[in-house]
Design a protein around this motif. Structure first.
Motif, mmCIF file in Angstrom:
data_model
loop_
_atom_site.group_PDB
_atom_site.id
_atom_site.type_symbol
_atom_site.label_atom_id
_atom_site.label_comp_id
_atom_site.label_asym_id
_atom_site.label_seq_id
_atom_site.Cartn_x
_atom_site.Cartn_y
_atom_site.Cartn_z
ATOM 1 N N THR A 176 44.668 29.877 39.060
ATOM 2 C CA THR A 176 45.220 30.112 37.724
ATOM 3 C C THR A 176 44.164 29.967 36.630
ATOM 4 O OG1 THR A 176 45.907 27.789 37.566
ATOM 5 C CG2 THR A 176 47.528 29.360 38.405
ATOM 6 N N LEU B 8 43.115 37.244 34.798
ATOM 7 C CA LEU B 8 42.851 36.818 36.169
ATOM 8 C C LEU B 8 42.897 37.979 37.157
ATOM 9 C CD1 LEU B 8 44.794 33.438 36.373
ATOM 10 C CD2 LEU B 8 42.320 33.763 36.437
ATOM 11 N N SER B 9 43.748 38.958 36.896
ATOM 12 C CA SER B 9 43.892 40.077 37.833
ATOM 13 C C SER B 9 42.621 40.908 37.948
ATOM 14 C CB SER B 9 45.058 40.972 37.409
ATOM 15 O OG SER B 9 44.813 41.523 36.121
ATOM 16 N N ALA B 10 41.742 40.811 36.938
ATOM 17 C CA ALA B 10 40.515 41.617 36.937
ATOM 18 C C ALA B 10 39.311 40.875 37.511
ATOM 19 C CB ALA B 10 40.199 42.070 35.514
ATOM 20 N N GLN B 11 39.487 39.615 37.896
ATOM 21 C CA GLN B 11 38.329 38.812 38.274
ATOM 22 C C GLN B 11 37.683 39.248 39.579
ATOM 23 O OE1 GLN B 11 37.149 36.964 35.749
ATOM 24 N NE2 GLN B 11 38.944 37.968 34.873
ATOM 25 N N HIS B 12 38.430 39.948 40.437
ATOM 26 C CA HIS B 12 37.825 40.441 41.670
ATOM 27 C C HIS B 12 36.767 41.509 41.388
ATOM 28 C CE1 HIS B 12 40.889 43.516 40.879
ATOM 29 N NE2 HIS B 12 40.185 44.321 41.644
ATOM 30 N N LYS C 138 52.140 28.464 44.778
ATOM 31 C CA LYS C 138 52.707 29.813 44.668
ATOM 32 C C LYS C 138 54.211 29.734 44.462
ATOM 33 C CE LYS C 138 49.237 32.182 47.494
ATOM 34 N NZ LYS C 138 48.983 32.956 48.733
ATOM 35 N N GLU D 133 47.584 29.251 44.492
ATOM 36 C CA GLU D 133 46.915 30.420 43.929
ATOM 37 C C GLU D 133 46.064 29.984 42.748
ATOM 38 O OE1 GLU D 133 49.854 33.176 42.642
ATOM 39 O OE2 GLU D 133 50.851 31.792 41.283
#
Length: 207
Positions: A177, A86-90, A207, A175
């Protein structure tokens, strides 16, 4: 006596409808046909996967129809994401399209069981031996609490709609997920880009 046909878009409007403003909904666990892969949307691998999953879906439909449980094959949906969690989706829009990961899904009505799936896979293999049916799965997945919005227009112009979802989540203290999901309410082969209707949906939690 005419046989009743199940149509999930009519019997489960919570799942197959959304507002033009972002909203939060709670959904259940459902059975899906799924295929995972990696490619751009225009790549032959993605297009072949669509043909493959629809072949199985229609063979399941015909098996159920023979049991007097006919149904309309539901709308296709697809998760889109990139490697890295998920942290890389931006980074999605900056990632080359051939590196996009996807999971195509077609929800199945409650009457569909694993036996229908295995029989349909056998029939599909005989009908279209050139397709790889080993990649099709039948699995139960829980949607849970989700944020969604109805996007009108081209897939390339989804960002304003996505931003509305983020604004709602910031306001309500949620947030994301789960990966970006699109439910295709009409066929891009038959509808002009500006008239496309797509539900954008994300699994979320407090959150």
């Amino acid at each position: 006596m005419e046989m009743l046909k199940t149509d999930l878009t009519k019997t489960d409007r919570t799942y197959y409808s959304a507002k033009k403003s972002a909203e939060i909904v709670e959904l259940d666990s459902y059975g899906y046909l799924t295929i995972r892969g990696q490619s751009s949307p225009e790549d032959s691998r993605f297009l072949s996967a669509i043909e493959t999953i629809y072949t199985v879906a229609y063979d399941i439909k015909f098996l159920c129809k023979a049991e007097d449980n006919d149904f309309t094959v539901p709308k296709m949906e697809c998760h889109w994401y990139v490697s890295g969690g998920l942290s890389a989706q931006h980074q999605f829009t900056e990632t080359p399209r051939n590196l996009w990961l996807w999971q195509i899904k077609i929800r199945m009505p409650d009457m569909v069981e694993s036996d229908h799936f295995f029989k349909a896979i056998h029939q599909s293999r005989e009908k279209k031996p050139d397709l790889n049916f080993d990649i099709v799965k039948f699995e139960y997945l829980k949607e849970g609490v989700c944020a969604q919005i109805l996007h009108l227009g081209s897939y390339e112009e989804e960002m304003p709609s996505i931003n509305k979802i983020h604004e709602l989540l910031d306001l309500e203290g949620y947030e994301i997920t789960g990966y970006h999901k699109e439910i295709y309410l009409n066929d891009p082969r038959r509808v002009a880009p500006e008239k496309l209707k797509t539900i954008l949906r994300y699994q979320i939690e407090k959150k």
